[in-house]
Design an enzyme around this catalytic site. Structure first.
Site, PDB file in Angstrom:
ATOM      1  CG  HIS A  37      29.387   5.155  15.757  1.00 12.08           C
ATOM      2  ND1 HIS A  37      30.750   4.940  14.644  1.00 12.08           N
ATOM      3  CD2 HIS A  37      29.797   6.674  16.115  1.00 12.08           C
ATOM      4  CE1 HIS A  37      31.570   6.010  15.049  1.00 12.08           C
ATOM      5  NE2 HIS A  37      31.313   6.765  15.860  1.00 12.08           N
ATOM      6  CB  THR A  38      23.007   3.512  15.539  1.00 14.26           C
ATOM      7  OG1 THR A  38      22.395   4.744  14.796  1.00 14.26           O
ATOM      8  CG2 THR A  38      22.867   3.761  16.952  1.00 14.26           C
ATOM      9  CB  SER A 127      31.143  18.920   4.482  1.00 13.50           C
ATOM     10  OG  SER A 127      32.225  18.083   4.667  1.00 13.50           O
ATOM     11  CG  ASP A 172      26.277  11.070   7.182  1.00 15.38           C
ATOM     12  OD1 ASP A 172      25.910  11.343   8.102  1.00 15.38           O
ATOM     13  OD2 ASP A 172      27.501  11.425   7.250  1.00 15.38           O
TER      14      ASP A 172
END
Length: 385
Positions: A37-38, A127, A172
């Site tokens: 969450h950074t 994913s 991601d």
């Protein structure tokens, strides 16, 4: 979870559409060692691409129809390039990328696409980002788009924002696209500067326990956390106008605002400030091969995510605690957006099977749920198969 070959994908495509694909792309999932969450706070993250991956086989069409087949769900979706709109299904991760190519000025033709993979959905292993990166890389090759990897990463992120409705950070997609075997990536989410950090795991293995509690990042809480962090930054800017993001905030600055901002906002901010500092120290641990010190930081991250950021759940807390009760586990924490998914565990050589058995049995007895277990190894980023 075996690795899929080019012939596997070619057969799968032929069974769905007949004929052969123009190209096949593999794009990996990711773990994030530390720095949760950074990313959307423009801080630091430390992800690594993993061997579990998404595969897409694509063939250009002569009309404007898009035909998608998700082999793992046995589901088909059709669309038209002239009217790309969100569907509320897995297809949005594909259609959203095609929409970004159009917004970038490319005439996207129709295409047939088959998708499969071995990244468990809802496990916090990204994913969705792997799908977006695979499609972006594939369309770039198919159309001769000329975009570099960083441009493709930004298009994949924009697709998630616009079509999936998740205001995710860039980590991601970046990890999936830029991954390098035997390395993690220290990524500055503000400047997008990065460097590879050795991740050889000597004497240890990375083991994931899937809580089998499904999370949906789009379901409000993820976006709420982002808004709370933005509120904290806005409040502190009244006194410290040079602050741009949470990564500019020191613990001393934050302490001055205790009682001057909503309690929840203060808790979210304190977690993020501490997590950025932990991550930079963890890179030093990896450089020196001190995995015991890394493990201590993983434990502190889980405590912060559970108590200050409040994105854990009873199942994740139990899995982390059960693992840490075993002396061969150096560190354990939840990974991903939260409210379900996996824990990541740093387990000493020679004890992996024993830890898996102990934690799995305890989880079944306490939570009446089965945990799926994945051993992960690092892998290279998105590429043609």
């Amino acid at each position: 979870m075996h690795t899929l070959s080019r012939s596997d994908l070619t057969r799968l495509f032929a069974s769905a559409f007949e004929g052969t694909p123009d190209l096949i792309v593999r794009s990996p999932g990711r773990i994030n060692l530390i720095g949760e969450h950074t990313d959307y706070n423009n801080g630091f993250v430390l992800p690594a691409a993993i061997s579990q991956a998404v595969y897409v086989a694509i063939r250009r069409r002569e009309d404007d129809r898009i035909h998608l087949y998700a082999a793992d769900y046995n589901e088909r979706v059709s669309a038209n390039t002239a009217a790309l709109t969100p569907t509320g299904t897995w297809a949005d991760y594909v259609l959203g990328v095609a929409d970004q190519f159009q917004k970038a000025g490319h005439a996207v033709p129709g295409f047939d696409l088959v998708m499969t993979g071995n990244i468990p959905a809802g496990a916090g292993l990204s994913s969705s980002a792997a799908i977006e990166c695979a499609v972006a890389f594939g369309l770039n090759e198919l159309l001769g788009g000329g975009f570099d990897r960083l441009q493709l990463v930004k298009m994949a992120q924009a697709a998630e924002h616009a079509f999936a409705g998740v205001r995710c950070g860039i980590m991601d997609m970046f990890a999936s696209m830029f991954g390098k075997k035997d390395h993690a990536m220290l990524l500055d989410c503000r400047s997008l500067e990065y460097r590879y950090v050795p991740l050889t795991m000597e004497g240890h293995h990375l083991v994931l326990f899937n809580s089998n509690v499904k999370h949906s990042l789009a379901s409000s809480e993820y976006n709420v956390r982002r808004q709370e962090c933005e509120e904290g930054v806005s409040l502190m800017q009244t006194e410290y106008p040079a602050i741009r993001d949470m990564r500019d905030v020191t613990l001393e600055m934050l302490a001055a605002f205790k009682g001057r901002m909503p309690v929840n906002v203060f808790k979210r901010c304190s977690y993020v400030v501490n997590e950025n500092a932990r991550l930079l120290a963890a890179c030093d641990d990896l450089q020196s091969g001190d995995l015991a010190a890394l493990g201590i930081k993983l434990n502190a991250t889980h405590a912060g995510l559970s108590q200050a950021y409040e994105v854990s759940c009873p199942e994740l807390d139990f899995l982390a605690d059960a693992a840490l009760a075993h002396p061969a586990v150096a560190g354990a924490r939840m990974v991903g957006g939260g409210f379900g998914g996996c824990t990541i565990n740093l387990v000493r050589d020679g004890f992996v099977d024993e830890v898996i058995g102990t934690v799995s049995d305890a989880y079944l007895q306490k939570m009446d749920k089965i945990t799926e277990v994945y051993q992960v190894v690092t892998a290279d980023g998105t590429s043609l198969l």
